[in-house]
Design a protein around this motif. Structure first.
Motif, PDB file in Angstrom:
ATOM      1  N   PRO A  40     -39.248 -40.962   6.136  1.00 41.31           N
ATOM      2  CA  PRO A  40     -40.097 -40.089   5.863  1.00 41.31           C
ATOM      3  C   PRO A  40     -40.991 -38.980   6.726  1.00 41.31           C
ATOM      4  O   PRO A  40     -41.699 -38.019   5.665  1.00 41.31           O
ATOM      5  N   VAL A  41     -39.899 -38.196   6.989  1.00 37.98           N
ATOM      6  CA  VAL A  41     -41.082 -37.896   8.396  1.00 37.98           C
ATOM      7  C   VAL A  41     -39.859 -36.321   7.861  1.00 37.98           C
ATOM      8  O   VAL A  41     -40.007 -35.613   8.144  1.00 37.98           O
ATOM      9  N   ALA A  42     -38.804 -36.608   7.432  1.00 39.77           N
ATOM     10  CA  ALA A  42     -38.189 -35.415   7.282  1.00 39.77           C
ATOM     11  C   ALA A  42     -38.365 -34.062   6.447  1.00 39.77           C
ATOM     12  O   ALA A  42     -38.424 -32.773   7.070  1.00 39.77           O
ATOM     13  N   VAL A  43     -39.292 -34.511   5.508  1.00 41.14           N
ATOM     14  CA  VAL A  43     -39.669 -33.485   4.574  1.00 41.14           C
ATOM     15  C   VAL A  43     -41.183 -32.943   5.216  1.00 41.14           C
ATOM     16  O   VAL A  43     -41.534 -31.707   4.988  1.00 41.14           O
ATOM     17  N   LEU A  44     -41.252 -33.859   6.030  1.00 40.46           N
ATOM     18  CA  LEU A  44     -42.787 -33.136   6.758  1.00 40.46           C
ATOM     19  C   LEU A  44     -42.575 -31.876   8.418  1.00 40.46           C
ATOM     20  O   LEU A  44     -42.664 -30.960   8.266  1.00 40.46           O
ATOM     21  N   ALA A  45     -40.893 -32.655   8.898  1.00 40.39           N
ATOM     22  CA  ALA A  45     -40.789 -30.716   9.774  1.00 40.39           C
ATOM     23  C   ALA A  45     -40.146 -30.174   9.011  1.00 40.39           C
ATOM     24  O   ALA A  45     -40.403 -29.054   9.199  1.00 40.39           O
ATOM     25  N   ARG A  52     -46.952 -31.552  16.917  1.00 36.90           N
ATOM     26  CA  ARG A  52     -47.271 -32.673  17.506  1.00 36.90           C
ATOM     27  C   ARG A  52     -47.021 -33.546  16.797  1.00 36.90           C
ATOM     28  O   ARG A  52     -46.031 -34.291  17.100  1.00 36.90           O
ATOM     29  N   ALA A  53     -47.995 -33.906  15.915  1.00 35.09           N
ATOM     30  CA  ALA A  53     -47.436 -34.938  14.899  1.00 35.09           C
ATOM     31  C   ALA A  53     -46.048 -35.896  14.610  1.00 35.09           C
ATOM     32  O   ALA A  53     -45.900 -36.290  14.030  1.00 35.09           O
ATOM     33  N   VAL A  54     -46.073 -34.570  14.025  1.00 41.58           N
ATOM     34  CA  VAL A  54     -44.169 -34.522  13.186  1.00 41.58           C
ATOM     35  C   VAL A  54     -43.141 -34.758  14.110  1.00 41.58           C
ATOM     36  O   VAL A  54     -43.076 -35.790  14.331  1.00 41.58           O
ATOM     37  N   ALA A 102     -39.692 -38.913  16.951  1.00 45.40           N
ATOM     38  CA  ALA A 102     -39.195 -40.075  18.336  1.00 45.40           C
ATOM     39  C   ALA A 102     -39.364 -41.346  18.344  1.00 45.40           C
ATOM     40  O   ALA A 102     -38.767 -42.207  19.015  1.00 45.40           O
ATOM     41  N   THR A 103     -39.901 -41.497  17.071  1.00 43.28           N
ATOM     42  CA  THR A 103     -40.054 -43.319  16.591  1.00 43.28           C
ATOM     43  C   THR A 103     -39.195 -44.006  16.811  1.00 43.28           C
ATOM     44  O   THR A 103     -38.968 -43.846  15.263  1.00 43.28           O
ATOM     45  N   ALA A 104     -38.472 -45.431  16.531  1.00 40.01           N
ATOM     46  CA  ALA A 104     -37.094 -46.112  15.715  1.00 40.01           C
ATOM     47  C   ALA A 104     -37.620 -46.723  15.734  1.00 40.01           C
ATOM     48  O   ALA A 104     -36.418 -47.098  14.070  1.00 40.01           O
ATOM     49  N   ASP A 105     -38.574 -47.573  15.552  1.00 44.39           N
ATOM     50  CA  ASP A 105     -39.133 -48.789  15.096  1.00 44.39           C
ATOM     51  C   ASP A 105     -39.703 -48.254  13.263  1.00 44.39           C
ATOM     52  O   ASP A 105     -40.863 -47.288  13.323  1.00 44.39           O
ATOM     53  N   THR A 106     -38.948 -48.981  12.112  1.00 43.62           N
ATOM     54  CA  THR A 106     -39.146 -48.255  11.067  1.00 43.62           C
ATOM     55  C   THR A 106     -40.813 -48.244  10.703  1.00 43.62           C
ATOM     56  O   THR A 106     -41.421 -47.337  10.365  1.00 43.62           O
ATOM     57  N   GLY A 107     -40.840 -49.511  11.160  1.00 44.49           N
ATOM     58  CA  GLY A 107     -43.228 -49.861  10.406  1.00 44.49           C
ATOM     59  C   GLY A 107     -43.504 -48.519  10.983  1.00 44.49           C
ATOM     60  O   GLY A 107     -44.262 -47.476  11.036  1.00 44.49           O
ATOM     61  N   LYS A 108     -43.028 -48.942  12.915  1.00 42.52           N
ATOM     62  CA  LYS A 108     -43.771 -47.715  13.132  1.00 42.52           C
ATOM     63  C   LYS A 108     -43.850 -46.898  13.492  1.00 42.52           C
ATOM     64  O   LYS A 108     -44.642 -45.147  13.596  1.00 42.52           O
ATOM     65  N   ARG A 109     -42.376 -45.890  12.849  1.00 44.07           N
ATOM     66  CA  ARG A 109     -41.955 -44.484  12.514  1.00 44.07           C
ATOM     67  C   ARG A 109     -42.685 -44.673  10.698  1.00 44.07           C
ATOM     68  O   ARG A 109     -43.307 -42.908  10.773  1.00 44.07           O
ATOM     69  N   GLN A 110     -42.653 -45.553   9.991  1.00 42.36           N
ATOM     70  CA  GLN A 110     -44.139 -44.856   8.875  1.00 42.36           C
ATOM     71  C   GLN A 110     -45.539 -44.527   9.299  1.00 42.36           C
ATOM     72  O   GLN A 110     -46.022 -43.939   8.375  1.00 42.36           O
ATOM     73  N   HIS A 111     -45.762 -45.902  10.320  1.00 45.85           N
ATOM     74  CA  HIS A 111     -46.928 -45.719  10.749  1.00 45.85           C
ATOM     75  C   HIS A 111     -47.194 -43.688  10.804  1.00 45.85           C
ATOM     76  O   HIS A 111     -48.230 -43.158  10.866  1.00 45.85           O
ATOM     77  N   ALA A 112     -46.456 -43.314  11.987  1.00 42.57           N
ATOM     78  CA  ALA A 112     -47.225 -42.327  12.745  1.00 42.57           C
ATOM     79  C   ALA A 112     -46.458 -41.582  11.552  1.00 42.57           C
ATOM     80  O   ALA A 112     -47.090 -40.415  11.825  1.00 42.57           O
ATOM     81  N   ALA A 113     -45.448 -41.315  10.539  1.00 43.17           N
ATOM     82  CA  ALA A 113     -45.229 -40.401   8.993  1.00 43.17           C
ATOM     83  C   ALA A 113     -47.302 -40.314   8.459  1.00 43.17           C
ATOM     84  O   ALA A 113     -47.257 -39.112   8.231  1.00 43.17           O
ATOM     85  N   LEU A 114     -47.580 -41.396   8.345  1.00 42.77           N
ATOM     86  CA  LEU A 114     -48.850 -41.087   7.747  1.00 42.77           C
ATOM     87  C   LEU A 114     -49.365 -40.267   8.539  1.00 42.77           C
ATOM     88  O   LEU A 114     -50.638 -39.868   7.968  1.00 42.77           O
ATOM     89  N   ALA A 115     -49.924 -40.894  10.213  1.00 41.97           N
ATOM     90  CA  ALA A 115     -50.968 -39.361  10.562  1.00 41.97           C
ATOM     91  C   ALA A 115     -50.265 -38.844  10.790  1.00 41.97           C
ATOM     92  O   ALA A 115     -51.562 -37.276  10.718  1.00 41.97           O
ATOM     93  N   ALA A 116     -49.297 -37.883  10.520  1.00 42.07           N
ATOM     94  CA  ALA A 116     -48.476 -36.713  10.214  1.00 42.07           C
ATOM     95  C   ALA A 116     -49.430 -35.797   9.432  1.00 42.07           C
ATOM     96  O   ALA A 116     -49.724 -35.212   8.845  1.00 42.07           O
TER      97      ALA A 116
END
Length: 503
Positions: A411-416, A437-439, A444-458
């Motif tokens: 989910p982060v790739a399309v943001l970048a 910065r948010a992206v 940089a977040t490896a854990d799946t759940g935390k990565r999803q949360h970070a993607a939503l913050a971005a």
């Protein structure tokens, strides 16, 4: 005299049985237990695709998904039913450190008869890293690939990349035979892929011919080949299916869906979001206040119910309801500006007609924006004649249908790629330090759940700029002729035909 080839290890005929993904819509239409097995000589299938090649079928741009949808190219990995990395040309992999991964290759051949070797794979990935522009999956990523012994490839990234196996599933990182890269002016996929169908002829941007590749590592395809036509007009695609001139027709317009027999329609929830992208770098929408005014003018429910006739959901974010984890964790946009009065500000709104609903979406948006006080000029062209101008910022606003997980499944790739300063597909030309910065934090977040949360913050940061206005989340309608089985209905829109697709 040619020397005998070395004895090869027995091949493992692997079948990836795809079960419901996300909202339960990743399935093969009519796939049976013979998937992947030889079934006589088979018949040829006639396929109508919506998008003609925009870049001479280069594997590094938008055309990459044409090649994977037709079963021509493959990468080291693929996406499984749960959206995680699954074996493809690599049968396994392991992480040897924060920046290093080793991928063990399966026994396979390129369609020109040469072996898929570690050296060939490493060279293919190296070519991808040097492509201009870079494949979307490599946005912000620097990697090197080297052969590791006789059966493995070592991939090293400059920075830790916890989703590298997902990234390598991207259609833009497909592995082609060495001779593909000797072509002048680009990469030649004709006869150089590894998939079950070999591209043998391309007729400009109108047609392509594919023959079954009998030595595919996953088994012999049941169809003898594919006769493909690129038909930008959605009504023409529906008519071709209805009259029996096509066996499979992708992207049936919602206006044509009711004209097809119920048993020839397949509706699939997708991760595709149609958005209004506002040029935030130049022109009137460089003003955050005017972007806010445009966003406030848009009625997304009218688009979902009117233009899409209920075959779409009103826009809720960059990720739609098919991405089930997004709805529960979504946060409100951050840092939105106050809307300014447009006072007759002139803007150019563009879109393409390969997806037949988009011109109608743009027409409705034109009316909504004009009601809010903008003066709107509408431009509609074929996508292949529009993409360059859109990326160059020649339009003030652009209506784009984008699969948010197509590049890597991450989910982060399309943001970048779409929304950062260095993004290779940044049509909104957004360059915001808070977004970058948010992206970066999400990447940089490896854990799946935390990565999803970070993607939503971005996502919240991106939506807060009003450079991106989500309009609708689409459902895909595929036309499948009577007696056709094994069509692959994929929310990621990476695949369409496979070894079990037949008539």
């Amino acid at each position: 005299m040619s020397l005998p080839r070395p004895t090869r290890r027995p091949r493992l005929l692997i079948v990836l049985l795809l079960t419901p993904l996300l909202t339960g819509c990743f399935a093969e239409s009519g796939a049976g237990p013979t998937e992947g097995k030889a079934g006589g000589d088979g018949t040829r299938l006639r396929v109508a695709l919506a998008f003609p090649p925009a870049e001479r079928l280069s594997p590094y741009g938008a055309d990459a998904t044409i090649l994977t949808r037709l079963g021509v190219t493959e990468g080291l990995t693929s996406l499984d039913a749960n959206g995680t990395a699954a074996p493809a040309l690599a049968e396994s992999w392991r992480r040897e450190g924060p920046r290093r991964w080793v991928f063990t290759l399966r026994e396979a051949e390129f369609q020109d008869g040469t072996d898929v070797t570690p050296a060939a794979v490493a060279a293919a990935l190296t070519h991808a890293t040097r492509a201009k522009p870079a494949p979307a999956a490599l946005t912000g990523v620097t990697l090197t690939a080297e052969a590791e012994g006789d059966h493995a490839v070592r991939v090293t990234t400059r920075a830790p990349d916890p989703v590298l196996p997902l990234r390598l599933s991207s259609p833009g990182l497909a592995v082609l035979a060495p001779k593909a890269y000797r072509a002048k002016g680009g990469v030649d996929p004709v006869g150089t892929g590894t998939g079950p169908f070999e591209l043998t002829k391309v007729t400009g941007s109108t047609a392509a011919t594919l023959d079954r590749y009998d030595d595919h590592w996953g088994g012999r395809a049941q169809a003898a080949g594919l006769d493909v036509r690129f038909v930008a007009d959605g009504t023409a695609r529906a008519n071709a299916l209805r009259t029996g001139d096509a066996d499979i027709a992708e992207a049936i317009p919602v206006a044509q869906a009711a004209t097809l027999d119920a048993d020839t329609r397949r509706e699939t929830a997708t991760t595709r979001t149609t958005s209004l992208l506002l040029n935030s770098a130049s022109g009137p929408f460089a003003s955050a206040g005017l972007r806010a005014a445009a966003r406030a003018a848009v009625d997304t429910s009218a688009l979902a119910k009117g233009v899409y006739e209920g075959h779409a959901d009103a826009g809720s974010g960059i990720y739609g309801p098919a991405v089930t984890w997004a709805a529960a964790g979504r946060v409100q946009p951050v840092g939105r500006a106050e809307a300014k009065r447009p006072d007759g500000t002139a803007v150019t709104l563009a879109t393409y007609d390969n997806r037949p609903e988009l011109p109608e979406v743009a027409q409705v948006l034109k009316q909504q924006l004009e009601k809010a006080g903008f003066a709107v000029r509408l431009v509609v062209r074929d996508y292949s004649r529009l993409e360059g101008d859109a990326l160059a910022g020649k339009f003030d606003a652009f209506v784009l249908a984008r699969n948010t997980l197509v590049d890597t499944g991450d989910p982060v790739a399309v943001l970048a790629s779409d929304h950062t300063c260095d993004g290779g597909y940044n049509i909104a030309r957004l360059c915001d330090t808070g977004v970058d910065r948010a992206v970066a934090e999400a990447e940089a977040t490896a854990d799946t759940g935390k990565r999803q949360h970070a993607a939503l913050a971005a996502e919240a940061r991106i939506l807060g700029t009003d450079a991106v206005v989500p309009l609708v989340h689409q459902r895909m309608i595929t036309g499948v002729g009577a007696g056709v089985k094994g069509v692959r209905l994929d929310p990621y829109e990476r695949v369409l035909v496979g070894t079990g697709t037949r008539r």
